[in-house]
Design an enzyme around this catalytic site. Structure first.
Site: not given
Length: 355
Positions: A115, A217, A220
């Site tokens: 991240k 994957k 969102k």
């Protein structure tokens, strides 16, 4: 002695729209677990600000996750549904765990590296300390089990390390206060206060991939809404996204081995199998040899049939934010009562005055 009762804790971040992967990989399992365990299900809103401080509508996102919990079948009367920031013990215990955890442990967390990327120096301290807060989320309720996916296994290991170090460091004080129970730590036995939380993995993991790229994957945060099926999508949107889902030109195989090297085909068959709660082998026995032009309409029908009731109930609940807020308020009060007992014990063990 302070006995540790079996208890499940899990949380979902209020960031972006919940999608099919969240439903199959987590929320549907939450619903099943409530039949066999005492459960706390938390909207982890403090985690939501670690990577992105300012959100357009954080209250709406918190309510949306709560609505999804309720629409899927979680019973807030039998179990506890709440949002994390209502219970101050999460942040309070997280600070104590920041002092228990070692910097080297945090630096090894792969999710922080992913991240933060190359700009680590500009990442928030909260993002680095995220796993310590996650440990506090779990151990504040002395949860014995946590349902986890692949991306959270390392964080649960850190939770176990923090619990073990706390138990070891304070074993004598825990025993003197009568607040723990004997626990095996390697070859030694200590008096521990926090459980060494176990991962709860029920059945094969459901890993739902992007409808546009079978190697990624479902997410969102993907900029393309066509990459995912949102839990708020209506039947028309679900049908459009499945029709546009990436495939290959070959017919479906008759056995699972034939899906090797075909990520998009494997993903769509996996979604069908998960929605139907049947093995892939059964699905391929039914559809093997047929083209995606035949398989996709069947998948649309199944997805609409399965998700339709959840979607409509979510919309009904979202139209009544007062009801959602009342559920969260009640859950927060009940969670807070458990958390207050834990923090009182922890302060006594450490030696912090709390009269």
């Amino acid at each position: 002695m302070s006995a540790i009762s079996p208890r499940v804790f899990s949380g979902v971040q209020p960031t972006g729209n919940l999608h099919l992967g969240n439903y199959l990989g987590a929320i549907r399992k939450f619903v099943a677990l409530q039949e066999s365990h005492d459960c706390l299900y938390c909207v982890v809103d403090l985690h939501a600000i670690t990577a992105q401080l300012v959100h357009d509508d954080l209250p709406g996102q918190i309510r949306s996750i709560t609505a999804a919990f309720l629409a899927a079948g979680i019973d807030p009367a039998r179990h506890i549904v709440f949002n994390q920031s209502r219970v101050s013990g999460h942040a309070e215990l997280a600070w104590i765990f920041n002092c228990v955890a070692r910097i080297g442990w945090m630096n090894r967390m792969t999710q922080f590296k992913e991240k933060a990327g190359k700009d680590r120096e500009n990442a928030s301290l909260g993002l680095l300390a995220y796993p310590s807060l996650m440990a506090a989320d779990i151990l504040l309720y002395r949860a014995t089990h946590v349902p986890v996916g692949d991306d959270q296994k390392q964080h649960l290991e850190l939770t176990r390390d923090i619990a073990a170090k706390f138990n070891n460091d304070f074993s004598a004080r825990i025993e003197a206060a009568g607040l723990g129970e004997p626990m095996a730590m390697g070859d030694a036995t200590v008096t521990g206060y926090f459980p060494i939380t176990e991962p709860l993995i029920e059945g094969p993991a459901t890993r739902v991939m992007s409808l546009k790229d079978g190697a990624k994957k479902m997410s969102k945060s993907d900029p393309s809404d066509l990459s995912r099926i949102n839990l708020t999508d209506d039947a028309e949107a679900i049908a459009r996204k499945i029709r546009k889902a990436k495939t290959d030109p070959d017919a479906l195989p008759s056995e699972p081995e034939g899906l090797a090297g075909r990520p998009e085909a494997d993903n769509l068959v996996g979604i069908y199998a998960a929605l139907a709660e049947r093995p892939k082998a059964e699905i391929l026995a039914e559809f093997g040899g047929r083209q995606f032009s035949e398989f996709k309409p069947a998948l649309v029908d199944l997805a609409v049939e399965t998700l339709g009731p959840v979607t409509s109930e979510m919309r009904r609940l979202m139209a009544d934010p007062g009801h959602i807020d009342a559920v969260l308020r009640n859950g927060g009060e009940r969670a807070g009562a458990i958390a207050e007992r834990t923090m009182k014990d922890v302060k006594q063990i450490i030696g912090l005055l709390d009269d």
